[in-house]
Design a protein around this motif. Structure first.
Motif, PDB file in Angstrom:
ATOM      1  N   GLY A  56       0.808  -1.217   0.000  1.00  0.00           N
ATOM      2  CA  GLY A  56       0.000   0.000   0.000  1.00  0.00           C
ATOM      3  C   GLY A  56       0.840   1.265   0.000  1.00  0.00           C
ATOM      4  O   GLY A  56       0.453   2.274  -0.607  1.00  0.00           O
ATOM      5  N   GLU A  57       2.003   1.234   0.641  1.00  0.00           N
ATOM      6  CA  GLU A  57       2.854   2.421   0.696  1.00  0.00           C
ATOM      7  C   GLU A  57       3.664   2.609  -0.591  1.00  0.00           C
ATOM      8  O   GLU A  57       4.008   3.743  -0.957  1.00  0.00           O
ATOM      9  CB  GLU A  57       3.830   2.348   1.885  1.00  0.00           C
ATOM     10  CG  GLU A  57       3.227   1.971   3.227  1.00  0.00           C
ATOM     11  CD  GLU A  57       2.203   2.953   3.753  1.00  0.00           C
ATOM     12  OE1 GLU A  57       1.622   3.701   2.965  1.00  0.00           O
ATOM     13  OE2 GLU A  57       1.972   2.951   4.979  1.00  0.00           O
ATOM     14  N   LEU A  58       3.981   1.509  -1.275  1.00  0.00           N
ATOM     15  CA  LEU A  58       4.830   1.599  -2.457  1.00  0.00           C
ATOM     16  C   LEU A  58       4.053   1.851  -3.746  1.00  0.00           C
ATOM     17  O   LEU A  58       4.567   2.474  -4.674  1.00  0.00           O
ATOM     18  CB  LEU A  58       5.653   0.315  -2.616  1.00  0.00           C
ATOM     19  CG  LEU A  58       6.714   0.064  -1.546  1.00  0.00           C
ATOM     20  CD1 LEU A  58       7.410  -1.260  -1.805  1.00  0.00           C
ATOM     21  CD2 LEU A  58       7.741   1.192  -1.516  1.00  0.00           C
ATOM     22  N   MET A  59       2.829   1.370  -3.807  1.00  0.00           N
ATOM     23  CA  MET A  59       2.078   1.430  -5.061  1.00  0.00           C
ATOM     24  C   MET A  59       1.318   2.738  -5.253  1.00  0.00           C
ATOM     25  O   MET A  59       0.654   2.934  -6.275  1.00  0.00           O
ATOM     26  CB  MET A  59       1.110   0.247  -5.134  1.00  0.00           C
ATOM     27  CG  MET A  59       1.804  -1.086  -5.386  1.00  0.00           C
ATOM     28  SD  MET A  59       2.432  -1.218  -7.078  1.00  0.00           S
ATOM     29  CE  MET A  59       0.890  -1.343  -7.982  1.00  0.00           C
ATOM     30  N   LYS A  60       1.395   3.631  -4.280  1.00  0.00           N
ATOM     31  CA  LYS A  60       0.772   4.952  -4.386  1.00  0.00           C
ATOM     32  C   LYS A  60       1.571   5.934  -3.534  1.00  0.00           C
ATOM     33  O   LYS A  60       2.523   5.533  -2.864  1.00  0.00           O
ATOM     34  CB  LYS A  60      -0.691   4.921  -3.913  1.00  0.00           C
ATOM     35  CG  LYS A  60      -0.836   4.483  -2.462  1.00  0.00           C
ATOM     36  CD  LYS A  60      -2.258   4.624  -1.959  1.00  0.00           C
ATOM     37  CE  LYS A  60      -2.659   6.072  -1.749  1.00  0.00           C
ATOM     38  NZ  LYS A  60      -1.863   6.744  -0.692  1.00  0.00           N
ATOM     39  N   GLY A  61       1.190   7.198  -3.531  1.00  0.00           N
ATOM     40  CA  GLY A  61       1.879   8.168  -2.707  1.00  0.00           C
ATOM     41  C   GLY A  61       1.842   7.809  -1.232  1.00  0.00           C
ATOM     42  O   GLY A  61       0.800   7.410  -0.715  1.00  0.00           O
ATOM     43  N   PHE A  62       2.971   7.964  -0.571  1.00  0.00           N
ATOM     44  CA  PHE A  62       3.068   7.662   0.855  1.00  0.00           C
ATOM     45  C   PHE A  62       3.253   8.955   1.640  1.00  0.00           C
ATOM     46  O   PHE A  62       2.343   9.418   2.323  1.00  0.00           O
ATOM     47  CB  PHE A  62       4.228   6.690   1.086  1.00  0.00           C
ATOM     48  CG  PHE A  62       4.502   6.343   2.523  1.00  0.00           C
ATOM     49  CD1 PHE A  62       3.472   6.217   3.442  1.00  0.00           C
ATOM     50  CD2 PHE A  62       5.799   6.136   2.968  1.00  0.00           C
ATOM     51  CE1 PHE A  62       3.730   5.900   4.779  1.00  0.00           C
ATOM     52  CE2 PHE A  62       6.071   5.806   4.287  1.00  0.00           C
ATOM     53  CZ  PHE A  62       5.034   5.692   5.190  1.00  0.00           C
ATOM     54  N   PRO A  97       6.533  -1.094  -8.216  1.00  0.00           N
ATOM     55  CA  PRO A  97       5.831  -2.380  -8.309  1.00  0.00           C
ATOM     56  C   PRO A  97       6.130  -3.316  -7.142  1.00  0.00           C
ATOM     57  O   PRO A  97       7.283  -3.644  -6.866  1.00  0.00           O
ATOM     58  CB  PRO A  97       6.336  -2.963  -9.631  1.00  0.00           C
ATOM     59  CG  PRO A  97       6.836  -1.799 -10.410  1.00  0.00           C
ATOM     60  CD  PRO A  97       7.365  -0.827  -9.405  1.00  0.00           C
ATOM     61  N   ALA A  98       5.081  -3.737  -6.470  1.00  0.00           N
ATOM     62  CA  ALA A  98       5.202  -4.642  -5.326  1.00  0.00           C
ATOM     63  C   ALA A  98       3.978  -5.552  -5.303  1.00  0.00           C
ATOM     64  O   ALA A  98       2.856  -5.082  -5.466  1.00  0.00           O
ATOM     65  CB  ALA A  98       5.314  -3.858  -4.026  1.00  0.00           C
ATOM     66  N   ILE A  99       4.207  -6.845  -5.109  1.00  0.00           N
ATOM     67  CA  ILE A  99       3.128  -7.832  -5.100  1.00  0.00           C
ATOM     68  C   ILE A  99       3.169  -8.601  -3.791  1.00  0.00           C
ATOM     69  O   ILE A  99       4.179  -9.241  -3.462  1.00  0.00           O
ATOM     70  CB  ILE A  99       3.250  -8.817  -6.270  1.00  0.00           C
ATOM     71  CG1 ILE A  99       3.223  -8.076  -7.607  1.00  0.00           C
ATOM     72  CG2 ILE A  99       2.132  -9.853  -6.215  1.00  0.00           C
ATOM     73  CD1 ILE A  99       3.510  -8.966  -8.814  1.00  0.00           C
ATOM     74  N   SER A 100       2.072  -8.546  -3.043  1.00  0.00           N
ATOM     75  CA  SER A 100       1.954  -9.327  -1.812  1.00  0.00           C
ATOM     76  C   SER A 100       1.467 -10.726  -2.160  1.00  0.00           C
ATOM     77  O   SER A 100       0.346 -10.896  -2.647  1.00  0.00           O
ATOM     78  CB  SER A 100       0.984  -8.644  -0.840  1.00  0.00           C
ATOM     79  OG  SER A 100       0.706  -9.501   0.248  1.00  0.00           O
TER      80      SER A 100
END
Length: 211
Positions: A56-62, A97-100
């Motif tokens: 959630g933090e990497l795929m959009k603005g944090f 890009p990050a995939i849980s």
């Protein structure tokens, strides 16, 4: 010392022992994203929730805005109606890009039922991972078997491996290029320190790619 890590240690002095490994993890992830790679994440229970949190933090603005590049705006404009409001580009944000792997309930339940529950993360690493990608395994003990199997497959594919765990490092330590071991043993204490560490990593990555 990176300013974000300095802030981390100021707030959590007990994490001073992790300074070098946190910086190394950042450098691994930065190199991955510079080469258009992606991060895969896996863990169980609270660590599974941490995987989701990180995505959630990497795929959009944090901590800052991430407007999409002008060339993306121009390509979007070519495929949308000129009178469409608000602009699609204005509603997109830069993403790392990050995939849980904990979120893929279909493949996880199928694999656990049909093959082996211990391999639910490893199979996804085999399917998603490519050389240069990073696998982040989170386990407070360092001994979660499904995470260990995923790390083994990742290494066989030429991926880089990062561990986030407790004081001893467990068996995962030998499977990780970087292993961040917080100085606690109990699950609750370890998890409480994992959050500020991965928040720091996300902040550093965002600064690096969305300055």
């Amino acid at each position: 010392m990176h300013s974000v890590i300095k802030t981390l240690i100021t707030r959590y002095p007990d994490l001073s022992c992790c300074e070098e490994s946190v910086m190394s993890a950042f450098e691994e992830l930065k190199a991955c994203y510079e080469q258009s790679g992606k991060m895969l994440l896996c863990g169980n229970g609270g660590s599974a929730a941490d995987c989701e949190h990180i995505v959630g933090e990497l795929m959009k603005g944090f901590t800052r805005r991430r407007p999409v590049p002008q060339q993306v705006r121009e390509r979007l404009q070519e495929v949308i109606a000129s009178d469409e409001e608000p602009s699609i580009a204005d509603r997109l944000q830069g993403a790392l890009p990050a995939i849980s792997l904990v979120s893929q309930s279909g493949i996880m339940t199928a694999y656990a039922n049909d093959v082996d529950a211990e391999m639910v993360f490893a199979q996804q690493v085999y399917g998603y991972g490519t050389k240069g990608d990073v696998l982040l395994g989170i386990t407070t003990s360092g001994n979660s078997r499904n995470v260990l199997q995923a790390l083994k497959v990742a290494r066989s594919l030429g991926m880089r491996t990062i561990g986030l765990t407790g004081q001893t490092g467990g068996r995962m330590a030998s499977l990780c290029d970087v292993c961040i071991c917080v100085p606690y043993v109990s699950t609750a204490d370890v998890q409480e320190r994992h959050l500020p560490i991965y928040h720091s990593l996300c902040t550093m990555l965002e600064e690096a790619f969305f300055a």
